[in-house]
Motif scaffolding. Structure first.
Motif, PDB file in Angstrom:
ATOM      1  N   GLN A  68       0.681  -1.005  -0.117  1.00 35.95           N
ATOM      2  CA  GLN A  68      -0.393   0.185   0.070  1.00 35.95           C
ATOM      3  C   GLN A  68       0.712   1.655   0.138  1.00 35.95           C
ATOM      4  O   GLN A  68       1.847   2.142   0.652  1.00 35.95           O
ATOM      5  CB  GLN A  68      -0.498   0.210   0.924  1.00 35.95           C
ATOM      6  N   PHE A  69       1.083   2.172  -0.554  1.00 33.75           N
ATOM      7  CA  PHE A  69       1.506   3.573  -0.720  1.00 33.75           C
ATOM      8  C   PHE A  69       0.900   4.705  -1.881  1.00 33.75           C
ATOM      9  O   PHE A  69       0.168   3.942  -2.159  1.00 33.75           O
ATOM     10  CB  PHE A  69       2.751   2.934  -1.506  1.00 33.75           C
ATOM     11  N   PRO A  70       1.099   5.691  -1.397  1.00 28.57           N
ATOM     12  CA  PRO A  70       0.791   6.886  -2.460  1.00 28.57           C
ATOM     13  C   PRO A  70       1.604   6.388  -3.843  1.00 28.57           C
ATOM     14  O   PRO A  70       2.442   6.915  -3.663  1.00 28.57           O
ATOM     15  CB  PRO A  70       0.908   8.068  -2.162  1.00 28.57           C
ATOM     16  N   PHE A  71       0.900   7.609  -5.112  1.00 25.16           N
ATOM     17  CA  PHE A  71       1.072   6.853  -5.937  1.00 25.16           C
ATOM     18  C   PHE A  71       1.972   8.940  -6.565  1.00 25.16           C
ATOM     19  O   PHE A  71       0.863  10.043  -6.745  1.00 25.16           O
ATOM     20  CB  PHE A  71       0.815   6.715  -7.543  1.00 25.16           C
ATOM     21  N   TYR A  72       3.120   8.750  -6.775  1.00 21.84           N
ATOM     22  CA  TYR A  72       3.395  10.443  -7.083  1.00 21.84           C
ATOM     23  C   TYR A  72       4.898  10.629  -7.776  1.00 21.84           C
ATOM     24  O   TYR A  72       5.285   8.938  -7.749  1.00 21.84           O
ATOM     25  CB  TYR A  72       3.530  11.218  -6.039  1.00 21.84           C
ATOM     26  N   TRP A  73       4.935  10.944  -8.495  1.00 20.52           N
ATOM     27  CA  TRP A  73       5.713  11.473  -9.122  1.00 20.52           C
ATOM     28  C   TRP A  73       5.748   9.743 -11.103  1.00 20.52           C
ATOM     29  O   TRP A  73       6.915   9.136 -10.545  1.00 20.52           O
ATOM     30  CB  TRP A  73       6.781  11.600  -9.117  1.00 20.52           C
ATOM     31  N   PHE A  74       4.561   9.475 -11.077  1.00 20.59           N
ATOM     32  CA  PHE A  74       4.297   7.994 -11.725  1.00 20.59           C
ATOM     33  C   PHE A  74       4.838   7.130 -10.950  1.00 20.59           C
ATOM     34  O   PHE A  74       5.392   6.638 -11.907  1.00 20.59           O
ATOM     35  CB  PHE A  74       4.160   8.959 -13.009  1.00 20.59           C
ATOM     36  N   ASN A  75       5.440   6.873  -9.577  1.00 22.67           N
ATOM     37  CA  ASN A  75       5.868   5.702  -9.493  1.00 22.67           C
ATOM     38  C   ASN A  75       5.578   5.175  -7.922  1.00 22.67           C
ATOM     39  O   ASN A  75       4.553   6.386  -7.192  1.00 22.67           O
ATOM     40  CB  ASN A  75       7.350   6.597  -9.655  1.00 22.67           C
ATOM     41  N   THR A 134       2.579   0.729 -13.984  1.00 25.28           N
ATOM     42  CA  THR A 134       3.095   0.046 -12.704  1.00 25.28           C
ATOM     43  C   THR A 134       3.108  -1.679 -13.409  1.00 25.28           C
ATOM     44  O   THR A 134       3.776  -2.722 -12.744  1.00 25.28           O
ATOM     45  CB  THR A 134       1.900  -0.353 -11.944  1.00 25.28           C
ATOM     46  N   ARG A 135       3.645  -1.012 -14.233  1.00 23.98           N
ATOM     47  CA  ARG A 135       4.179  -2.396 -14.958  1.00 23.98           C
ATOM     48  C   ARG A 135       5.157  -3.082 -14.354  1.00 23.98           C
ATOM     49  O   ARG A 135       5.502  -4.433 -14.357  1.00 23.98           O
ATOM     50  CB  ARG A 135       4.117  -2.717 -17.018  1.00 23.98           C
ATOM     51  N   PRO A 136       6.409  -2.117 -14.568  1.00 20.59           N
ATOM     52  CA  PRO A 136       7.579  -2.742 -13.657  1.00 20.59           C
ATOM     53  C   PRO A 136       7.674  -3.516 -12.072  1.00 20.59           C
ATOM     54  O   PRO A 136       8.152  -4.693 -12.030  1.00 20.59           O
ATOM     55  CB  PRO A 136       8.196  -2.063 -13.558  1.00 20.59           C
ATOM     56  N   PHE A 137       6.289  -3.414 -11.909  1.00 19.53           N
ATOM     57  CA  PHE A 137       5.688  -4.048 -10.408  1.00 19.53           C
ATOM     58  C   PHE A 137       5.772  -5.254 -10.805  1.00 19.53           C
ATOM     59  O   PHE A 137       5.990  -6.547 -10.288  1.00 19.53           O
ATOM     60  CB  PHE A 137       5.266  -3.333  -9.665  1.00 19.53           C
ATOM     61  N   GLU A 138       4.983  -5.218 -11.995  1.00 19.69           N
ATOM     62  CA  GLU A 138       4.146  -6.445 -12.670  1.00 19.69           C
ATOM     63  C   GLU A 138       5.144  -7.652 -13.066  1.00 19.69           C
ATOM     64  O   GLU A 138       5.097  -8.562 -12.582  1.00 19.69           O
ATOM     65  CB  GLU A 138       2.690  -6.790 -13.430  1.00 19.69           C
ATOM     66  N   LEU A 139       6.015  -6.945 -13.529  1.00 24.18           N
ATOM     67  CA  LEU A 139       7.253  -7.892 -13.910  1.00 24.18           C
ATOM     68  C   LEU A 139       7.628  -8.406 -12.706  1.00 24.18           C
ATOM     69  O   LEU A 139       8.507  -9.515 -13.345  1.00 24.18           O
ATOM     70  CB  LEU A 139       7.945  -7.279 -14.982  1.00 24.18           C
TER      71      LEU A 139
END
Length: 187
Positions: A68-75, A134-139
């Protein structure tokens, strides 16, 4: 090792006391200690030094893990990236036969966003969907053979910080998390 039936919720928020959504979600999670174990990285490691062995042992205890986290600067917050780099080590998370300790664990992201959902589209201002961003997390989680699940997102905090709007997020988030809990109960 005995696995806990609860869902581990790893919270990565650099200033939780000033948070509106994430802080409220934690309050709700803490009302259900029989279902959720809340693990706040910034509170546990205020100096930024992660105890890798402790984190690995904690992860090994759970079948379901939500970040769980806030998304900022697109990351994600930088501490989450550090956690991934430090904890998902060769020989534990991947590699040798003794690796892949995260294999089969259901993993998902729960993200709060300042921007409205309509802005995350190919024809909109930010050109990409949240799933694409968020594809890098999925990968990453697929690489370590985890069972990566669709993410939970709550959009628009910059424009909607009223208490009633925040409260609308709580049942939605809890339903998302309860679906993880039900999955464990059925195994």
């Amino acid at each position: 090792m005995k696995r806990d039936m609860k869902t581990l919720v790893i919270v990565i928020h650099p200033d939780i006391e000033k948070s509106v959504i994430n802080k409220r979600w934690i309050e709700e999670l803490n009302r259900h200690p029989d279902k959720f174990h809340v693990h706040q990285l910034h509170k546990i490691y205020p100096d930024g030094k992660i105890d890798v062995d402790a984190e690995q042992k904690l992860v090994e205890q759970y079948n379901n893990i939500v970040f769980q986290f806030p998304f900022y600067w697109f990351n994600c917050p930088p501490f989450f990236k550090q956690w991934l780099d430090d904890v998902l080590t060769y020989g534990w998370a991947y590699g040798q036969q003794s690796g892949y300790k995260v294999a089969g664990k259901k993993i998902a992201l729960a993200i709060s966003l300042g921007i409205d959902e309509k802005e995350y589209a190919a024809t909109a201002k930010y050109k990409y969907t949240l799933t694409e961003l968020t594809r890098p997390f999925e990968l990453t989680f697929e690489y370590v053979k985890a069972d990566y699940r669709p993410l939970f997102a709550y959009y628009g905090i910059e424009l909607n910080s009223r208490k009633e709007w925040i409260e609308k997020s709580v049942p939605r988030y809890m339903e998302f998390l309860n679906s993880f809990y039900r999955d464990v109960q059925q195994e």
